[in-house]
Write a protein that holds these residues in place. Sequence first.
Motif, mmCIF file in Angstrom:
data_model
loop_
_atom_site.group_PDB
_atom_site.id
_atom_site.type_symbol
_atom_site.label_atom_id
_atom_site.label_comp_id
_atom_site.label_asym_id
_atom_site.label_seq_id
_atom_site.Cartn_x
_atom_site.Cartn_y
_atom_site.Cartn_z
ATOM 1 N N ILE A 100 48.246 58.142 -72.166
ATOM 2 C CA ILE A 100 48.019 56.779 -72.654
ATOM 3 C C ILE A 100 46.985 56.151 -71.736
ATOM 4 N N LYS A 101 45.796 55.890 -72.262
ATOM 5 C CA LYS A 101 44.717 55.412 -71.394
ATOM 6 C C LYS A 101 43.868 54.355 -72.087
ATOM 7 N N ALA A 102 43.204 53.527 -71.271
ATOM 8 C CA ALA A 102 42.212 52.586 -71.815
ATOM 9 C C ALA A 102 41.139 53.404 -72.522
ATOM 10 N N ALA A 103 40.795 53.012 -73.742
ATOM 11 C CA ALA A 103 39.827 53.767 -74.527
ATOM 12 C C ALA A 103 38.629 52.916 -74.933
ATOM 13 N N ALA A 104 38.774 51.624 -74.818
ATOM 14 C CA ALA A 104 37.706 50.678 -75.108
ATOM 15 C C ALA A 104 38.078 49.409 -74.349
ATOM 16 N N ILE A 105 37.197 48.419 -74.357
ATOM 17 C CA ILE A 105 37.491 47.206 -73.595
ATOM 18 C C ILE A 105 38.728 46.519 -74.162
ATOM 19 N N ASN A 106 38.945 46.684 -75.467
ATOM 20 C CA ASN A 106 40.101 46.052 -76.093
ATOM 21 C C ASN A 106 40.996 47.074 -76.786
ATOM 22 N N ALA A 107 41.085 48.276 -76.249
ATOM 23 C CA ALA A 107 41.928 49.290 -76.884
ATOM 24 C C ALA A 107 42.451 50.306 -75.893
ATOM 25 N N VAL A 108 43.591 50.866 -76.297
ATOM 26 C CA VAL A 108 44.262 51.915 -75.530
ATOM 27 C C VAL A 108 44.453 53.091 -76.489
ATOM 28 N N GLN A 109 44.317 54.311 -76.024
ATOM 29 C CA GLN A 109 44.529 55.460 -76.898
ATOM 30 C C GLN A 109 45.690 56.298 -76.404
ATOM 31 N N ALA A 119 52.865 40.777 -80.398
ATOM 32 C CA ALA A 119 51.923 39.668 -80.581
ATOM 33 C C ALA A 119 50.486 40.066 -80.259
ATOM 34 N N TRP A 120 50.306 41.019 -79.325
ATOM 35 C CA TRP A 120 48.950 41.389 -78.923
ATOM 36 C C TRP A 120 48.314 42.428 -79.842
ATOM 37 N N LEU A 121 49.063 43.006 -80.778
ATOM 38 C CA LEU A 121 48.546 44.109 -81.584
ATOM 39 C C LEU A 121 47.565 43.619 -82.642
ATOM 40 N N GLN A 122 46.361 44.193 -82.690
ATOM 41 C CA GLN A 122 45.383 43.839 -83.717
ATOM 42 C C GLN A 122 45.304 44.904 -84.797
ATOM 43 N N GLU A 123 45.095 46.136 -84.430
ATOM 44 C CA GLU A 123 45.169 47.202 -85.419
ATOM 45 C C GLU A 123 45.332 48.552 -84.766
ATOM 46 N N LEU A 124 45.800 49.493 -85.581
ATOM 47 C CA LEU A 124 46.068 50.860 -85.131
ATOM 48 C C LEU A 124 45.191 51.814 -85.919
ATOM 49 N N ASP A 165 44.552 42.199 -78.589
ATOM 50 C CA ASP A 165 43.890 40.924 -78.305
ATOM 51 C C ASP A 165 43.794 40.766 -76.779
ATOM 52 N N VAL A 166 42.569 40.794 -76.240
ATOM 53 C CA VAL A 166 42.399 40.745 -74.777
ATOM 54 C C VAL A 166 42.829 39.411 -74.187
ATOM 55 N N LEU A 167 42.992 38.394 -75.059
ATOM 56 C CA LEU A 167 43.438 37.094 -74.561
ATOM 57 C C LEU A 167 44.958 37.020 -74.524
ATOM 58 N N LYS A 168 45.638 38.060 -75.036
ATOM 59 C CA LYS A 168 47.095 38.047 -75.055
ATOM 60 C C LYS A 168 47.714 39.132 -74.173
ATOM 61 N N ALA A 169 46.951 40.150 -73.821
ATOM 62 C CA ALA A 169 47.504 41.222 -72.994
ATOM 63 C C ALA A 169 46.391 41.958 -72.281
ATOM 64 N N SER A 170 46.797 42.715 -71.238
ATOM 65 C CA SER A 170 45.856 43.548 -70.498
ATOM 66 C C SER A 170 46.110 45.003 -70.879
#
Lengths: 217, 314
Positions: A4-13, A41-46, A58-63
């Motif tokens: 489980i790793k950061a994959a984009a500035i606003n995504a984790v893979q 609440a922070w989920l935008q899409e999968l 959502d980068v304004l709701k979670a890191s």
Amino acid sequence: MPAIKAAAINAVQISFEQRIAPTVNDQVHQLSHYLNEQAPAWLQELVPAYHSVMVYFDVLKASHDEVIAAVRAVLSNDQWCQPLQPGQLHQIEVCYAPEVAPDLARVCAATGLSAAQVAELHSSPEYRVYALGFAPQFAYLGDVNPALHVPRLDTPRQRVPQGSVAIALQQTAIYPQASPGGWNLIGRASSWPQLAPNDRVQFQEISLAEYQQRQHQ
Amino acid sequence: MTAVIKVIQAGLLATLQDFGRFGLLARGITCGGPMDERSFLWANRILGNHFNSAQIEVTAGGFKAQILNDAVFAVTGQSGAVLLNQQLQSPWRSFAVRAGDELVIQPGQHGLRSYLAVAGGFSGAAVYNSVATVMRDGLGGLHGDGRPIATNDILYAAQAEPPSSSWSRTPHSNLIPRVTDRVTLDIAAVAQHEQFSPAMHKRLVQQEYTASSAQDRMGVRLDGHLPISWEHEQIISEPLPVGAVQIPPDGQPIVMMKDRQTLGGYPKIGVLSWSGICALAQAGPGTKIHFNWIPMTQAVQELQRVYRFFGVHG
């Protein structure tokens, strides 16, 4: 525990075992389904793929760290791997005549199969929809019978006709729109339904005459 | 709705874009939207528009339009001269237009894309809640079918409000990017980064790249003297974020942009920061490019700051 790793500035893979296999793909869709249901609440899409899922947040709701921790918590018990309802089964008519299958002869030569055997082997299995991608409604289907495995073209075609049915190693697909494409064209479908990940597809062979009749309807 | 402009000349490429079509990546539908978000977001802010209001993304200038009704416009991004009835207009600030006026956006020496915005936003036939034009998907635009803006097209504004004194907002000059023939792109390590050798990490930032003419809204191919080599097996196709720097077999990076396909099978050495994507969106063929490694935290902080400032949400 999958990676489980950061994959984009606003995504984790989340990456499961690096294989194209139904059991691995099941995990991808089970996890996606579970996270969609949980709807943090922070989920935008999968974005589910073969063995991986990208989670946009959502980068304004979670890191990244918070999302990774949340996903790790989900994966640490068994709640998420509920077997899913198998998706819908779709029957799709395909014409395998050489007139609509420019790579048929080449596939026969590469596999040692007759055209009739190619059609038979391609239309026997119930394929699963591994993922959607490449283009809207482009569904990656698998697994093709090993006797019919032929690699992608060295140079992709500039234009694959709409509805072309193609194979590349263990994958098969219908090109839903004319586009460039590098897979082997072994048939043509005149119509096809909207497919969703985890759906099942069975191809039914029709003759050239029947295909042309469908086209005129 | 009011008819605002009639297009006399669309130039190389002009497309209707709102902030993007989201929530559909799992169906193979990419987001589209403005290539240079900084310029797009400023144009809407200058006019007091919602951040998502649709604008015309003009590529390489050569855009000419006749004004059909009084309105308030702004042009941001990078172009040549902006002329209203042959009089020079300052970009990056609002200006009033009257029925019968003629607007021209000329090609510039540097930079590639400019944004024509109207108070209230331009209208289009929304598809999946967005008018963002994605030509290869056949989605978005004026009619919902993914066609770019063409000569004789008439564009409507969703609402026309009278100009107000609060609409002379313009960013401080040091917030307006100056575009030249060279640009540095900040990049953060993700994906297959660790599987590239340290020598390749270094090579990426030490050599100069040139933006090639093999570029469009899907991606930009860069040419460097030495290839970036990948010593492992082919990867399995996986989701592809905007800004991803893919390394295909020939070792020349391809940076994925707004119309990129949703899954990709080439290894990725990193992903551009938000400002990196905005800068690359203005890098016409021949622009000299350097990469610069930054920590992911820095890229995140930038995006948070930007989205907070412009009120981006949803």
